[in-house]
Design a protein around this motif. Structure first.
Motif, PDB file in Angstrom:
ATOM      1  N   GLN A 133       0.604  -1.408   0.090  1.00 43.49           N
ATOM      2  CA  GLN A 133       0.101   0.157   0.324  1.00 43.49           C
ATOM      3  C   GLN A 133       0.717   1.297   0.120  1.00 43.49           C
ATOM      4  N   VAL A 134       1.845   1.310   1.089  1.00 48.04           N
ATOM      5  CA  VAL A 134       2.711   2.690   0.672  1.00 48.04           C
ATOM      6  C   VAL A 134       3.466   2.538  -0.510  1.00 48.04           C
ATOM      7  N   PHE A 135       3.977   1.797  -0.889  1.00 48.98           N
ATOM      8  CA  PHE A 135       5.224   2.084  -2.475  1.00 48.98           C
ATOM      9  C   PHE A 135       3.474   1.751  -3.198  1.00 48.98           C
ATOM     10  N   GLY A 136       2.410   1.391  -3.917  1.00 51.36           N
ATOM     11  CA  GLY A 136       1.527   1.467  -5.071  1.00 51.36           C
ATOM     12  C   GLY A 136       2.403  -0.038  -5.384  1.00 51.36           C
ATOM     13  N   THR A 137       3.025  -1.069  -4.800  1.00 52.18           N
ATOM     14  CA  THR A 137       3.400  -2.189  -6.072  1.00 52.18           C
ATOM     15  C   THR A 137       3.418  -2.864  -5.139  1.00 52.18           C
ATOM     16  N   GLN A 138       3.481  -4.149  -5.365  1.00 46.32           N
ATOM     17  CA  GLN A 138       3.266  -5.913  -4.883  1.00 46.32           C
ATOM     18  C   GLN A 138       4.612  -6.258  -4.886  1.00 46.32           C
ATOM     19  N   PRO A 139       5.497  -7.326  -4.043  1.00 49.48           N
ATOM     20  CA  PRO A 139       6.768  -7.005  -4.098  1.00 49.48           C
ATOM     21  C   PRO A 139       7.111  -8.408  -5.276  1.00 49.48           C
ATOM     22  N   TYR A 140       8.254  -8.222  -5.901  1.00 47.53           N
ATOM     23  CA  TYR A 140       9.098  -8.872  -7.218  1.00 47.53           C
ATOM     24  C   TYR A 140       9.211 -10.037  -7.356  1.00 47.53           C
ATOM     25  N   PHE A 141       9.946 -10.337  -5.708  1.00 45.59           N
ATOM     26  CA  PHE A 141      10.312 -11.488  -4.927  1.00 45.59           C
ATOM     27  C   PHE A 141       9.650 -12.115  -3.384  1.00 45.59           C
ATOM     28  N   GLU A 142       9.879 -12.917  -3.340  1.00 45.64           N
ATOM     29  CA  GLU A 142       9.877 -13.441  -2.410  1.00 45.64           C
ATOM     30  C   GLU A 142      10.556 -15.029  -1.680  1.00 45.64           C
ATOM     31  N   LYS A 143      10.785 -14.853  -1.111  1.00 47.80           N
ATOM     32  CA  LYS A 143      11.708 -16.759  -0.835  1.00 47.80           C
ATOM     33  C   LYS A 143      10.918 -17.432   0.487  1.00 47.80           C
ATOM     34  N   GLU A 144      10.735 -18.406   0.288  1.00 46.91           N
ATOM     35  CA  GLU A 144      10.493 -19.452   1.442  1.00 46.91           C
ATOM     36  C   GLU A 144      11.316 -20.433   2.246  1.00 46.91           C
ATOM     37  N   PHE A 145      11.093 -19.964   3.501  1.00 46.45           N
ATOM     38  CA  PHE A 145      11.950 -21.247   4.371  1.00 46.45           C
ATOM     39  C   PHE A 145      11.218 -21.669   5.254  1.00 46.45           C
ATOM     40  N   GLY A 146      11.222 -22.561   5.441  1.00 48.17           N
ATOM     41  CA  GLY A 146      11.279 -23.827   6.733  1.00 48.17           C
ATOM     42  C   GLY A 146       9.211 -24.456   6.280  1.00 48.17           C
ATOM     43  N   GLY A 147       9.034 -23.611   5.195  1.00 50.52           N
ATOM     44  CA  GLY A 147       7.105 -23.761   4.736  1.00 50.52           C
ATOM     45  C   GLY A 147       6.517 -22.272   5.028  1.00 50.52           C
ATOM     46  N   SER A 148       7.315 -21.494   5.070  1.00 54.62           N
ATOM     47  CA  SER A 148       6.886 -20.078   5.098  1.00 54.62           C
ATOM     48  C   SER A 148       7.499 -19.182   4.227  1.00 54.62           C
ATOM     49  N   VAL A 149       7.358 -17.827   4.105  1.00 49.42           N
ATOM     50  CA  VAL A 149       7.328 -16.840   3.523  1.00 49.42           C
ATOM     51  C   VAL A 149       8.549 -16.023   5.268  1.00 49.42           C
ATOM     52  N   ALA A 150      10.053 -15.893   4.533  1.00 53.10           N
ATOM     53  CA  ALA A 150      10.952 -15.365   5.270  1.00 53.10           C
ATOM     54  C   ALA A 150      11.241 -14.215   4.289  1.00 53.10           C
ATOM     55  N   TYR A 151      11.157 -13.451   3.551  1.00 54.59           N
ATOM     56  CA  TYR A 151      11.957 -12.680   3.096  1.00 54.59           C
ATOM     57  C   TYR A 151      10.703 -12.159   1.442  1.00 54.59           C
ATOM     58  N   VAL A 152      10.385 -10.863   1.735  1.00 51.62           N
ATOM     59  CA  VAL A 152       9.715 -10.398   0.679  1.00 51.62           C
ATOM     60  C   VAL A 152      11.040  -9.001  -0.216  1.00 51.62           C
ATOM     61  N   GLU A 153      11.001  -8.950  -1.032  1.00 51.34           N
ATOM     62  CA  GLU A 153      11.506  -7.793  -1.568  1.00 51.34           C
ATOM     63  C   GLU A 153      10.228  -7.212  -2.919  1.00 51.34           C
ATOM     64  N   PHE A 154      11.117  -5.509  -2.778  1.00 51.08           N
ATOM     65  CA  PHE A 154      10.572  -4.505  -3.181  1.00 51.08           C
ATOM     66  C   PHE A 154      11.696  -3.836  -4.581  1.00 51.08           C
ATOM     67  N   ARG A 155      10.583  -3.472  -5.676  1.00 49.81           N
ATOM     68  CA  ARG A 155      11.595  -2.506  -5.869  1.00 49.81           C
ATOM     69  C   ARG A 155      11.138  -1.114  -6.578  1.00 49.81           C
ATOM     70  N   VAL A 156      11.618   0.002  -5.871  1.00 53.75           N
ATOM     71  CA  VAL A 156      10.736   1.139  -5.852  1.00 53.75           C
ATOM     72  C   VAL A 156      12.341   2.190  -5.840  1.00 53.75           C
ATOM     73  N   GLY A 157      11.190   3.803  -6.152  1.00 48.11           N
ATOM     74  CA  GLY A 157      11.969   4.496  -6.280  1.00 48.11           C
ATOM     75  C   GLY A 157      11.814   5.120  -8.421  1.00 48.11           C
ATOM     76  N   ASP A 158      13.183   6.133  -8.131  1.00 52.81           N
ATOM     77  CA  ASP A 158      13.798   6.790 -10.112  1.00 52.81           C
ATOM     78  C   ASP A 158      14.428   5.183 -10.150  1.00 52.81           C
ATOM     79  N   ASP A 159      14.986   4.543  -8.890  1.00 53.62           N
ATOM     80  CA  ASP A 159      16.350   3.665  -9.681  1.00 53.62           C
ATOM     81  C   ASP A 159      15.643   2.357  -9.574  1.00 53.62           C
ATOM     82  N   GLU A 160      14.427   2.114  -8.952  1.00 45.66           N
ATOM     83  CA  GLU A 160      14.123   0.510  -8.588  1.00 45.66           C
ATOM     84  C   GLU A 160      15.036   0.347  -7.283  1.00 45.66           C
ATOM     85  N   ASP A 161      15.752   0.631  -6.316  1.00 40.81           N
ATOM     86  CA  ASP A 161      15.951   0.280  -5.362  1.00 40.81           C
ATOM     87  C   ASP A 161      15.711  -0.730  -4.782  1.00 40.81           C
ATOM     88  N   GLU A 162      16.336  -2.265  -3.694  1.00 36.27           N
ATOM     89  CA  GLU A 162      15.508  -3.027  -3.527  1.00 36.27           C
ATOM     90  C   GLU A 162      15.248  -2.362  -1.866  1.00 36.27           C
TER      91      GLU A 162
END
Length: 132
Positions: free
Chosen positions: A20-49
């Protein structure tokens, strides 16, 4: 913004909130131990992580609560974005403050215990424009 991570106990709630803050969905998701452990967005002019890491996997002895650095997101209107973050459930950390000519900041505590700042920085905009 350079690559940044914040931490959360409830990964789905954090991913939804920042979507909601960034107005976009995460582009990457990593599961570990059967649940999501990390998500990543690309945001800003440079599509920073911008990543969210499950607090269980934070290196060292990180405890919930305030600490560390303040991540600042460049926005066009600090007052409006600050108000929007509060409407989304954040709480005030530091109010809208003019730090100098062309440089305004504010910060909130996100619902997951991280400090998240917004800024307007004319110098940053001049640097982006100079890159073409």
């Amino acid at each position: 913004m350079t690559p940044q991570n914040v931490f959360a106990d409830d990964m789905q709630a954090a991913a939804d909130w920042y979507a909601q803050v960034f107005g976009t969905q995460p582009y990457f998701e990593k599961e570990f131990g059967g649940s999501v452990a990390y998500v990543e967005f690309r945001v800003g002019d440079d599509e920073d992580e911008f990543g969210i890491l499950d607090r269980r996997y934070v290196p060292g002895a990180a405890e919930p609560g305030l600490g560390g650095g303040v991540l600042y997101w460049a926005v066009d209107d600090v007052e409006a974005e600050f108000a929007r973050l509060l409407e989304l459930g954040a709480t005030e950390h530091l109010p809208v403050t003019e730090q100098g000519p062309g440089f305004v900041t504010a910060s909130v505590r996100d619902p997951f215990g991280n400090v998240f700042g917004v800024m307007f920085n004319q110098h940053y905009l001049d640097q982006v424009a100079a890159r073409g």
